[in-house]
Design an enzyme around this catalytic site. Sequence first.
Site, mmCIF file in Angstrom:
data_model
loop_
_atom_site.group_PDB
_atom_site.id
_atom_site.type_symbol
_atom_site.label_atom_id
_atom_site.label_comp_id
_atom_site.label_asym_id
_atom_site.label_seq_id
_atom_site.Cartn_x
_atom_site.Cartn_y
_atom_site.Cartn_z
ATOM 1 N N CYS A 49 0.825 -1.211 0.000
ATOM 2 C CA CYS A 49 0.000 0.000 0.000
ATOM 3 C C CYS A 49 0.857 1.258 0.000
ATOM 4 O O CYS A 49 1.973 1.268 0.518
ATOM 5 C CB CYS A 49 -0.907 0.010 1.218
ATOM 6 S SG CYS A 49 -2.101 -1.343 1.258
ATOM 7 N N GLU A 74 0.454 3.888 1.772
ATOM 8 C CA GLU A 74 0.722 4.366 3.135
ATOM 9 C C GLU A 74 2.006 3.749 3.677
ATOM 10 O O GLU A 74 2.839 4.447 4.270
ATOM 11 C CB GLU A 74 -0.432 4.025 4.085
ATOM 12 C CG GLU A 74 -1.754 4.665 3.735
ATOM 13 C CD GLU A 74 -2.650 3.775 2.892
ATOM 14 O OE1 GLU A 74 -3.868 3.835 3.083
ATOM 15 O OE2 GLU A 74 -2.130 3.008 2.043
ATOM 16 N N CYS A 107 -6.307 0.233 4.841
ATOM 17 C CA CYS A 107 -6.644 -1.156 5.168
ATOM 18 C C CYS A 107 -6.195 -1.470 6.600
ATOM 19 O O CYS A 107 -5.519 -0.661 7.250
ATOM 20 C CB CYS A 107 -5.978 -2.113 4.176
ATOM 21 S SG CYS A 107 -4.186 -2.251 4.362
ATOM 22 N N CYS A 158 -2.387 -1.312 7.165
ATOM 23 C CA CYS A 158 -1.891 0.068 7.182
ATOM 24 C C CYS A 158 -2.300 0.767 8.475
ATOM 25 O O CYS A 158 -1.529 1.560 9.020
ATOM 26 C CB CYS A 158 -2.394 0.837 5.971
ATOM 27 S SG CYS A 158 -1.519 0.378 4.458
#
Length: 102
Positions: free
Chosen positions: A21, A23, A62, A65
């Site tokens: 991801c 992030e 998510c 994250c």
Amino acid sequence: MSGEIVSAVHVEAYVGRVTVCAEAIAIGSALSDGHEGFETIVAVRHPHSDEQNQDLTVVSPCGMCRELISDYAPNCYVLLQIDGKIVKTTISELIPYKYSRV
């Protein structure tokens, strides 16, 4: 951080578990550059060029994250889009009762 913006991209993989991801990449990049502390994190979905709707969308982090943000930025704010409105919340509201390091 002192107002600096760190950007990253989501790296999609054919095997979902290998996907990383944005992030996580942004946090890793900031840490690698010697930055500590994060004020606010927001993830934005950019549509593919062949999609009819070209609007940018704020997306919720998510679970993995959320854990990462909570570990490295426990006082961080997260921007979300709820019912078409941008909402600012704390990471602790998104992941309540976080385990503690002993």
